[in-house]
Design an enzyme around this catalytic site. Structure first.
Site, PDB file in Angstrom:
ATOM      1  N   ALA A   1       0.827  -1.205   0.000  1.00 15.62           N
ATOM      2  CA  ALA A   1       0.000   0.000   0.000  1.00 15.62           C
ATOM      3  C   ALA A   1       0.862   1.256   0.000  1.00 15.62           C
ATOM      4  O   ALA A   1       0.613   2.204  -0.748  1.00 15.62           O
ATOM      5  CB  ALA A   1      -0.935  -0.006   1.207  1.00 15.62           C
ATOM      6  N   TYR A   2       1.882   1.267   0.835  1.00 12.40           N
ATOM      7  CA  TYR A   2       2.794   2.410   0.909  1.00 12.40           C
ATOM      8  C   TYR A   2       3.515   2.601  -0.421  1.00 12.40           C
ATOM      9  O   TYR A   2       3.585   3.717  -0.950  1.00 12.40           O
ATOM     10  CB  TYR A   2       3.795   2.177   2.033  1.00 12.40           C
ATOM     11  CG  TYR A   2       4.795   3.291   2.223  1.00 12.40           C
ATOM     12  CD1 TYR A   2       4.440   4.466   2.886  1.00 12.40           C
ATOM     13  CD2 TYR A   2       6.100   3.163   1.761  1.00 12.40           C
ATOM     14  CE1 TYR A   2       5.365   5.489   3.075  1.00 12.40           C
ATOM     15  CE2 TYR A   2       7.029   4.181   1.946  1.00 12.40           C
ATOM     16  CZ  TYR A   2       6.656   5.349   2.595  1.00 12.40           C
ATOM     17  OH  TYR A   2       7.562   6.353   2.772  1.00 12.40           O
TER      18      TYR A   2
END
Length: 242
Positions: free
Chosen positions: A148-149
């Site tokens: 996600a990051y």
């Protein structure tokens, strides 16, 4: 410290209560800029030379109101540094909770959209602006178990390039920096294994310092940066060479 002239300029730094954001805010102020800090971890008010605003940068209404307030108090926003971010969980994608995925992407990417949109009209009216987005080397090369990051920071790079071209003839320059491993409290959100794996990839064999990122950002916020827009500036100790 080399002098960068930001006298007469006004700046907003999101996520400026600590870490890289605070180092950036202090460097901009030392260069002569009036600075507003947008962060959930602050109390409202003017002190220590800063305008502190308690802002949830993924709340559209709150961001719009904060921009109006900062504009009124500081006399127009010339500089925006989109620094607010979280690493999110260190987790295999197959086990990644959707709520955690959404929040990680919202804080790291959606906030850049909302905050940039809130200040562009004023910058356009003054035919001047500097927007600097804090992305990450993870947006270029990705970190395993931090999907996600990595995806969000790649999005920040893409947004920077698109907005830079969109505003290229307005006097507003949009760039981003892609830090590698920097010694801040944010590292505590990462597992020891993830930190060790990231450090092993750094050719200069050390973790970066917030003040080093702040120095690069200060230049990007200045009039001296006049022919770069839509660009990603690496500051990763050699991990990334593009």
């Amino acid at each position: 410290m080399n002098t960068i002239d930001l006298n007469g300029r006004t700046a907003v730094v999101t996520g400026g209560a600590g870490g890289i954001g605070r180092a950036i805010a202090e460097r901009l102020a030392a260069s002569g800029s009036r600075v507003a800090i947008w962060d959930l971890a602050v109390e409202e008010g003017e002190r220590d030379g800063f305008l502190f605003q308690k802002v949830d940068v993924i709340d559209e209404t709150a961001v719009a109101a904060a921009a109006i307030r900062a504009d009124d108090v500081l006399g127009g926003i010339d500089i925006l540094v989109n620094n607010a971010g979280i690493t999110g969980p260190t987790e295999l994608l197959e086990h990644y909770a959707y709520a955690a995925w959404r929040r990680t992407v919202e804080v790291n990417l959606h906030s850049v959209f909302l905050c940039s949109r809130a200040v562009i009209a004023g910058m356009r009216a003054r035919a001047y602006g500097r927007i600097v987005n804090i992305a990450s080397v993870a947006g270029k090369e990705a970190n395993p178990s931090m999907s996600a990051y990595s995806a969000a920071k790649a999005g920040v790079i893409g947004l920077t390039k698109a907005l830079g071209r969109e505003l290229a003839e307005t006097g507003i320059l949009v760039n981003c920096v892609t830090p590698g491993l920097i010694g801040t409290e944010l590292l505590k959100q990462m597992s020891p294994e993830a930190v060790a794996a990231s450090r092993a990839k750094i050719p200069v064999n050390r973790v970066g310092e917030p003040k080093e990122v702040a120095a690069l950002v200060a230049w990007l916020c200045s009039d001296e940066c006049s022919f770069s827009t839509g660009a990603a500036f690496d500051i990763s100790g050699g991990r990334s060479s593009y």
